[in-house]
Each structure stands twice: as structure tokens, then as C-alpha cells.
Design an enzyme around this catalytic site. Structure first.
Site, PDB file in Angstrom:
ATOM      1  N   ASN A 100       0.832  -1.212   0.000  1.00  0.00           N
ATOM      2  CA  ASN A 100       0.000   0.000   0.000  1.00  0.00           C
ATOM      3  C   ASN A 100       0.865   1.260   0.000  1.00  0.00           C
ATOM      4  O   ASN A 100       0.394   2.344   0.317  1.00  0.00           O
ATOM      5  CB  ASN A 100      -0.908   0.022   1.226  1.00  0.00           C
ATOM      6  CG  ASN A 100      -1.849  -1.159   1.261  1.00  0.00           C
ATOM      7  OD1 ASN A 100      -2.332  -1.599   0.217  1.00  0.00           O
ATOM      8  ND2 ASN A 100      -2.113  -1.685   2.445  1.00  0.00           N
ATOM      9  N   HIS A 130     -14.820  -1.614   5.102  1.00  0.00           N
ATOM     10  CA  HIS A 130     -13.695  -2.305   5.744  1.00  0.00           C
ATOM     11  C   HIS A 130     -14.091  -2.933   7.090  1.00  0.00           C
ATOM     12  O   HIS A 130     -14.963  -2.419   7.799  1.00  0.00           O
ATOM     13  CB  HIS A 130     -12.579  -1.279   5.974  1.00  0.00           C
ATOM     14  CG  HIS A 130     -11.284  -1.854   6.428  1.00  0.00           C
ATOM     15  ND1 HIS A 130     -10.906  -1.881   7.747  1.00  0.00           N
ATOM     16  CD2 HIS A 130     -10.273  -2.414   5.730  1.00  0.00           C
ATOM     17  CE1 HIS A 130      -9.702  -2.436   7.838  1.00  0.00           C
ATOM     18  NE2 HIS A 130      -9.304  -2.765   6.641  1.00  0.00           N
ATOM     19  N   GLU A 180     -16.238   4.024   2.364  1.00  0.00           N
ATOM     20  CA  GLU A 180     -14.857   4.330   2.012  1.00  0.00           C
ATOM     21  C   GLU A 180     -14.885   5.274   0.812  1.00  0.00           C
ATOM     22  O   GLU A 180     -15.912   5.377   0.137  1.00  0.00           O
ATOM     23  CB  GLU A 180     -14.106   3.039   1.641  1.00  0.00           C
ATOM     24  CG  GLU A 180     -14.020   2.068   2.805  1.00  0.00           C
ATOM     25  CD  GLU A 180     -13.317   0.749   2.453  1.00  0.00           C
ATOM     26  OE1 GLU A 180     -12.492   0.716   1.530  1.00  0.00           O
ATOM     27  OE2 GLU A 180     -13.613  -0.253   3.119  1.00  0.00           O
ATOM     28  N   SER A 224     -11.134  -0.643  -0.801  1.00  0.00           N
ATOM     29  CA  SER A 224      -9.847  -1.319  -0.684  1.00  0.00           C
ATOM     30  C   SER A 224      -9.738  -2.596  -1.505  1.00  0.00           C
ATOM     31  O   SER A 224      -8.633  -2.985  -1.856  1.00  0.00           O
ATOM     32  CB  SER A 224      -9.541  -1.615   0.781  1.00  0.00           C
ATOM     33  OG  SER A 224     -10.622  -2.240   1.399  1.00  0.00           O
ATOM     34  N   ASP A 262     -14.158   7.095   5.075  1.00  0.00           N
ATOM     35  CA  ASP A 262     -12.854   6.486   5.346  1.00  0.00           C
ATOM     36  C   ASP A 262     -11.982   6.631   4.094  1.00  0.00           C
ATOM     37  O   ASP A 262     -12.214   5.979   3.082  1.00  0.00           O
ATOM     38  CB  ASP A 262     -13.061   5.010   5.716  1.00  0.00           C
ATOM     39  CG  ASP A 262     -11.759   4.281   6.015  1.00  0.00           C
ATOM     40  OD1 ASP A 262     -10.677   4.774   5.624  1.00  0.00           O
ATOM     41  OD2 ASP A 262     -11.818   3.198   6.631  1.00  0.00           O
ATOM     42  N   HIS A 291      -7.507   4.779   1.394  1.00  0.00           N
ATOM     43  CA  HIS A 291      -6.814   4.593   0.107  1.00  0.00           C
ATOM     44  C   HIS A 291      -6.863   5.839  -0.765  1.00  0.00           C
ATOM     45  O   HIS A 291      -6.412   5.819  -1.904  1.00  0.00           O
ATOM     46  CB  HIS A 291      -7.413   3.399  -0.636  1.00  0.00           C
ATOM     47  CG  HIS A 291      -7.334   2.143   0.168  1.00  0.00           C
ATOM     48  ND1 HIS A 291      -6.210   1.358   0.208  1.00  0.00           N
ATOM     49  CD2 HIS A 291      -8.227   1.576   1.013  1.00  0.00           C
ATOM     50  CE1 HIS A 291      -6.418   0.349   1.030  1.00  0.00           C
ATOM     51  NE2 HIS A 291      -7.632   0.461   1.538  1.00  0.00           N
ATOM     52  N   LYS A 347      -0.686   3.837   4.734  1.00  0.00           N
ATOM     53  CA  LYS A 347      -0.660   3.455   3.320  1.00  0.00           C
ATOM     54  C   LYS A 347       0.171   4.477   2.532  1.00  0.00           C
ATOM     55  O   LYS A 347       1.377   4.509   2.705  1.00  0.00           O
ATOM     56  CB  LYS A 347      -2.084   3.263   2.843  1.00  0.00           C
ATOM     57  CG  LYS A 347      -2.599   1.938   3.422  1.00  0.00           C
ATOM     58  CD  LYS A 347      -4.068   1.790   3.574  1.00  0.00           C
ATOM     59  CE  LYS A 347      -4.340   0.444   4.237  1.00  0.00           C
ATOM     60  NZ  LYS A 347      -5.626   0.385   4.899  1.00  0.00           N
TER      61      LYS A 347
HETATM   62  C1  LIG Z   1      -6.171  -0.305   6.081  1.00  0.00           C
HETATM   63  C2  LIG Z   1      -7.538   0.215   6.335  1.00  0.00           C
HETATM   64  C3  LIG Z   1      -7.949   0.606   7.609  1.00  0.00           C
HETATM   65  C4  LIG Z   1      -7.114   0.352   8.824  1.00  0.00           C
HETATM   66  O1  LIG Z   1      -6.092   1.262   8.931  1.00  0.00           O
HETATM   67  P1  LIG Z   1      -4.787   0.853   9.793  1.00  0.00           P
HETATM   68  O2  LIG Z   1      -4.151   2.142  10.076  1.00  0.00           O
HETATM   69  O3  LIG Z   1      -3.992  -0.042   8.905  1.00  0.00           O
HETATM   70  O4  LIG Z   1      -5.280   0.145  11.014  1.00  0.00           O
HETATM   71  C5  LIG Z   1      -9.175   1.202   7.751  1.00  0.00           C
HETATM   72  N1  LIG Z   1      -9.991   1.371   6.697  1.00  0.00           N
HETATM   73  C6  LIG Z   1      -9.643   0.970   5.457  1.00  0.00           C
HETATM   74  C7  LIG Z   1     -10.588   1.179   4.330  1.00  0.00           C
HETATM   75  C8  LIG Z   1      -8.413   0.368   5.240  1.00  0.00           C
HETATM   76  O5  LIG Z   1      -8.083  -0.045   4.026  1.00  0.00           O
END
Ligand SMILES: *Cc1c(COP(=O)(O)O)cnc(C)c1O
Length: 385
Positions: free
Chosen positions: A40, A128, A172, A176, A202, A205, A236
């Protein structure tokens, strides 16, 4: 007895091709010519040695600590937190930002804190696991709507809006697993036609890779102000660790008093926070990396279209649909032998029968590497039914 039972469960996972195991990834990726398509590190900041050296010299000069030894509300709220949160707030033009230990902590902690029995949470079906756990820990009623189905979302809101004090839409920005995107303008339009809707976005990404200053899809679409809970993660594209929410003064005070995985966990080490700040100081000027990522992503999208694959992704995350888990694993293995570190994504991460290769691109990949990846995919991947 207990061991017999869990062994049976493990056998079932193995039979279905859904068994997971940890690997010695350093020895794999250090093979000459190996291309990592499962990272990522979208802007290739994590693998940038010069940048790392520059920071480590600064860290040494300033003798940055490697632990905070305490939670934030006790003695862990170091100066590095204050600087990082101020930087985030100034980049996003908000009153405040709060940094969390991880994106998982943020999502599983914020949702239960801001909802109650009088709340309805409507979450995209493909949200997620951390968002789903947030729903589970919340006392709100929740409904999962079909992925990006705004007609269904509208219907659910029309039916329920008068029955609840507030409705929180959870999604999101770039998804993801599918690499497609939420229609943020549409979501904001829906929100504005009611007076009790909040948007929880969220951007795990999206941050780093989208928007003029790399602040994510909300910046790209000009809707930062319309997002009530804007979550970014540092792990990421931002090449660090932790997560943040962009918010106003009132929400800031509320969350600090209510979010359990904020209150009851050790604060992040100052050195990691300083690295996050180091990245955020530079993220706006990373245009070239964002452009490169876009260019190689478009190349992969053209392959997907020409290969009778379902056209899903509009981003740097590109699923190649296979179907059966065991088939996906065997194709992934063959690609790995050819020097492409691709992983099969299988249930329960995606739904049954939708196993796939998840290819995630990073800005420093060379075009000739993408070309040879496409050649290999053309040979190995059968048409998807
Ligand atoms: C990776 C991810 C998370 C978690 O984030 P971390 O900092 O790795 O715990 C939350 N939401 C989504 C959509 C993700 O891809």
C-alpha cells in the site's frame, strides 16, 4: 477437545483454499527483479531511502524518543502530537484534527462513540472490517446497503429519516478491494436534502494519492466541508503509522472524552509522529508521484478492458477477477514465480466465488514492469464468467 475443534476448522479453510499463513516477506522481496504488487506504499514514500535518511538524521539530532510510555490523556500527549494535529487542521482548513494509533482504532472507536439507539447507521456493503466492527460495538441500528447503490440508499433514508434522531452514512472513498470509488457529490447531495444526515468517510486509500494537495477524494471533489467524519490513515500512501479524523472543536472534545481506543491505549512514539509530520509537510508537493501513479494505473485499466474482465477499478487498486479461491491461489503462485508479488484475495475478505488477484500499484514502478505484468496476466488469467 478445543484443539480438535479448531483443527477441523483449519482443515475446512485449507480445503476451500481460504487458509492464510504468514511468510518471511523480506527474503521473498529481496530476490532480484521481484516487483511488489501487494504493497500500500502507493506513492513509494516508504521505500524512498533518501527521504528516510534525511528524517533519521533529523531524528538523531533531535534525539526523538521511541516510546511515549503513556496514554495521551496521562503523559503521552507529546509536542509531536500537537504539531502533527495542527498541521493536519491547517492542511484541511478545519478547526481540529485528532490522531489515533491506527485506522482500525479510529473506526472501531469513533462510530460507537458518536451513535446511540436513536441513530441509524447506513453502511456500504463493502466497508472495511474496522468499520463493521465499529457498527457491531455501537448501540445504533445499522443496515448495510448494496455497494454504491444510491437508489437503495435514498429509499432507506426516505423510509427511516423520521424514525431516528440522526442517520450516519458510512463509506470508504476508494474501496480497498475493488478499487472503485464512492460518488461523493451524490452523497453530499443526498445529505443536503435532509437535516439529520452525517457522512462518515474512510479515506484510507484516497489520502496521499488524490486531490491537489494529496488530502484525498474529498479534496479532489471539493467537499471537505461537507464531510462530518473524515478519516485518513498514515499506514498506506503516507508511509507511516496511525490515523486521523478532521473535525471541529466540539467533536474534538467529545471524541477525546468518549472514544475508548483513544483513551485506553498507549500514545504513539514521538519518532513515528515526527515522521508523519515530515511526510505531511511534503505531501502537497508530491504531484509528480501522483501523476506517475495515475499514468501506470490507466495502463492497467486498458488491459482490464481489453481482457474481458469486469471494469470495476478507477484507481491504483486493480482487481483481476478469478472466481474460485484455489484457482486464484494457483495463478498468484505462477505470477510470483515470474517475479510479480501478487496475492490472491479470498473469502471472507471478499464474498464467496469472488476470489481475485489484488494488484496495487506504486508510483515508482517502471512502465516496462507494467508491460511485462500485463503480458503475464494475458497468458495466465482465463476470461471471467
Ligand atoms: C487499512 C484500512 C484501515 C485500517 O487502517 P490501519 O491504520 O492499517 O489500522 C481502515 N480502513 C480501510 C478502508 C483500510 O483499508
Amino acid at each position: 477437545m478445543f484443539l480438535d475443534k479448531i483443527n477441523q476448522e483449519l482443515d475446512i479453510l485449507k480445503e476451500k483454499g481460504n487458509f492464510r499463513e504468514l511468510r518471511d516477506i523480506d527474503s521473498i522481496l529481496s530476490k532480484p527483479g521481484m516487483v511488489n504488487l501487494s504493497s500500500n506504499d502507493y506513492l513509494s514514500l516508504g521505500s524512498d531511502e533518501l527521504l528516510r535518511r534525511e528524517f533519521l538524521e533529523y531524528a538523531l539530532e533531535n534525539n526523538l524518543r521511541l516510546t511515549s510510555s503513556s496514554s495521551r490523556l496521562l503523559t503521552g500527549n507529546t509536542n509531536e502530537y500537537i504539531e502533527l494535529e495542527n498541521k493536519l487542521a491547517s492542511l484541511y482548513g478545519s478547526e481540529k484534527a485528532i490522531v489515533f494509533g491506527s485506522g482500525f482504532h479510529a473506526n472501531e472507536g469513533i462510530l460507537p462513540a458518536v451513535s446511540n439507539e436513536k441513530t441509524l447507521i447506513l453502511a456500504d456493503k463493502l466497508s472495511h472490517a474496522s468499520l463493521i466492527d465499529g457498527l457491531r460495538l455501537s448501540s445504533a441500528k445499522n443496515i448495510r446497503y448494496r455497494h454504491n447503490d444510491y437508489d437503495q440508499l435514498n429509499r432507506l433514508i426516505a423510509e427511516n429519516s423520521s424514525l431516528y434522531e440522526k442517520i450516519i452514512i458510512v463509506t470508504e472513498s476508494i474501496f480497498s478491494m475493488d478499487g472503485d470509488e464512492v460518488d461523493l457529490e451524490r452523497l453530499v447531495e443526498i445529505k443536503k436534502s435532509y437535516n439529520n444526515i452525517l457522512i462518515y468517510l474512510d479515506e484510507a486509500h484516497g489520502v496521499g494519492v488524490r486531490g491537489k494537495n494529496g488530502l484525498g477524494c474529498a479534496e479532489e471533489k471539493g467537499v471537505i466541508k461537507d464531510i462530518d467524519f473524515l478519516i485518513g490513515t498514515f499506514g498506506k500512501a503516507l508511509a507511516s503509522v496511525g490515523a486521523y479524523i478532521i473535525c471541529n472543536n466540539c467533536v474534538y472534545e467529545y471524541l477525546i472524552n468518549k472514544v475508548r481506543p483513544f483513551i485506553f491505549t498507549t500514545a504513539l512514539p514521538p519518532i513515528n509522529l515526527a515522521w508523519s509530520l515530515f511526510i505531511m509537510d511534503r505531501i502537497a508537493s508530491m504531484d509528480q508521484r501522483r501523476e506517475r501513479l495515475k499514468k501506470i494505473s490507466q495502463k492497467m485499466h486498458s488491459y482490464i478492458e481489453s481482457a474481458s474482465q469486469p471494469v470495476i477499478s478507477s484507481s491504483h487498486i486493480i482487481p483481476v477477477m478469478i472466481g474460485e479461491s484455489s484457482k486464484a491461489c494457483s495463478i498468484a503462485e505462477q505470477l510470483q514465480k515470474l517475479g510479480f508479488w501478487v496475492m490472491a484475495v479470498r473469502p471472507p475478505t471478499v464474498s464467496e466465488g469472488k476470489a481475485r488477484l489484488r494488484i496495487s500499484l506504486c508510483a515508482d514502478m517502471e512502465e516496462k514492469q507494467i508491460d511485462s505484468l500485463i503480458r503475464a496476466l494475458k497468458q495466465l488469467v482465463p476470461p471471467y464468467e
